[in-house]
Motif scaffolding. Structure first.
Motif, PDB file in Angstrom:
ATOM      1  N   LYS A 197       3.359  -0.869  -4.736  1.00  0.00           N
ATOM      2  CA  LYS A 197       2.948  -0.841  -3.329  1.00  0.00           C
ATOM      3  C   LYS A 197       1.486  -1.267  -3.140  1.00  0.00           C
ATOM      4  O   LYS A 197       1.200  -2.107  -2.267  1.00  0.00           O
ATOM      5  CB  LYS A 197       3.209   0.550  -2.754  1.00  0.00           C
ATOM      6  CG  LYS A 197       3.224   0.591  -1.253  1.00  0.00           C
ATOM      7  CD  LYS A 197       3.747   1.939  -0.795  1.00  0.00           C
ATOM      8  CE  LYS A 197       2.946   2.418   0.375  1.00  0.00           C
ATOM      9  NZ  LYS A 197       3.244   3.768   0.756  1.00  0.00           N
ATOM     10  N   GLN A 232      -0.024  -4.488  -0.968  1.00  0.00           N
ATOM     11  CA  GLN A 232      -1.087  -4.351   0.032  1.00  0.00           C
ATOM     12  C   GLN A 232      -2.274  -5.257  -0.297  1.00  0.00           C
ATOM     13  O   GLN A 232      -2.864  -5.870   0.604  1.00  0.00           O
ATOM     14  CB  GLN A 232      -1.529  -2.888   0.132  1.00  0.00           C
ATOM     15  CG  GLN A 232      -0.458  -2.011   0.757  1.00  0.00           C
ATOM     16  CD  GLN A 232      -0.729  -0.523   0.613  1.00  0.00           C
ATOM     17  OE1 GLN A 232      -1.410  -0.088  -0.317  1.00  0.00           O
ATOM     18  NE2 GLN A 232      -0.175   0.261   1.536  1.00  0.00           N
ATOM     19  N   LEU A 267       6.188  -4.547   3.717  1.00  0.00           N
ATOM     20  CA  LEU A 267       5.487  -3.269   3.903  1.00  0.00           C
ATOM     21  C   LEU A 267       6.117  -2.452   5.025  1.00  0.00           C
ATOM     22  O   LEU A 267       6.201  -1.219   4.935  1.00  0.00           O
ATOM     23  CB  LEU A 267       4.000  -3.510   4.160  1.00  0.00           C
ATOM     24  CG  LEU A 267       3.205  -3.984   2.937  1.00  0.00           C
ATOM     25  CD1 LEU A 267       1.799  -4.410   3.336  1.00  0.00           C
ATOM     26  CD2 LEU A 267       3.149  -2.901   1.881  1.00  0.00           C
TER      27      LEU A 267
END
Length: 147
Positions: free
Chosen positions: A3, A7, A29
């Motif tokens: 994750k 990002q 996301l």
């Protein structure tokens, strides 16, 4: 961690002005966040891979439908989204590696007939998630258990 990598890639796409890639990363996301909110959990890497795998499968279905309808422009958009999503998935298993994993799962579960398919698939799912098409895995297990 997957994750944070996604990002960071979003920030890099923003800085580079790559709007097309940025849009796809935002979709990824958003799907991750939606699942976290729905289930009130923080997704780990395996759960994030499951979200990505589902997104790729949905887009493959869309590509097939768009091609059938003669909408190559829309199919191309979906192909690009698949390409971006696959950058976060582990390397795909080749046919032989997949066959080996299926054989190991059948041996580990002691499966002998089609009645045991659920056990075999439950054993395989964590090992192949994001690395192989589950439909192909299912077909291979059926073929092995059926013969």
């Amino acid at each position: 961690m997957l994750k944070p990598r996604i990002q960071d890639d979003m920030k890099a796409a923003m800085k580079a002005g790559d709007k097309r890639r940025l849009g796809v990363i935002r979709l990824i996301l958003a799907a991750i966040k939606q699942r976290e909110v729905d289930e009130r959990i923080e997704l780990d890497d395996s759960q994030t891979l499951a979200v990505l795998d589902k997104m790729v499968k949905q887009r493959r279905d869309s590509v097939a439908q768009y091609e059938q309808a003669g909408r190559e422009d829309l199919a191309e958009v979906e192909r690009y989204e698949i390409e971006v999503c696959q950058q976060y998935l582990p390397e795909a298993l080749d046919e032989q590696a997949l066959a080996d994993l299926v054989a190991q799962a059948i041996a580990a579960t002691g499966a002998g007939s089609m009645k045991d398919m659920g056990k075999v698939m439950a054993e395989l799912r964590p090992q192949v998630q994001g690395r192989a098409d589950m439909g192909a895995v299912s077909a291979m297990v059926k073929q092995r258990l059926g013969s």
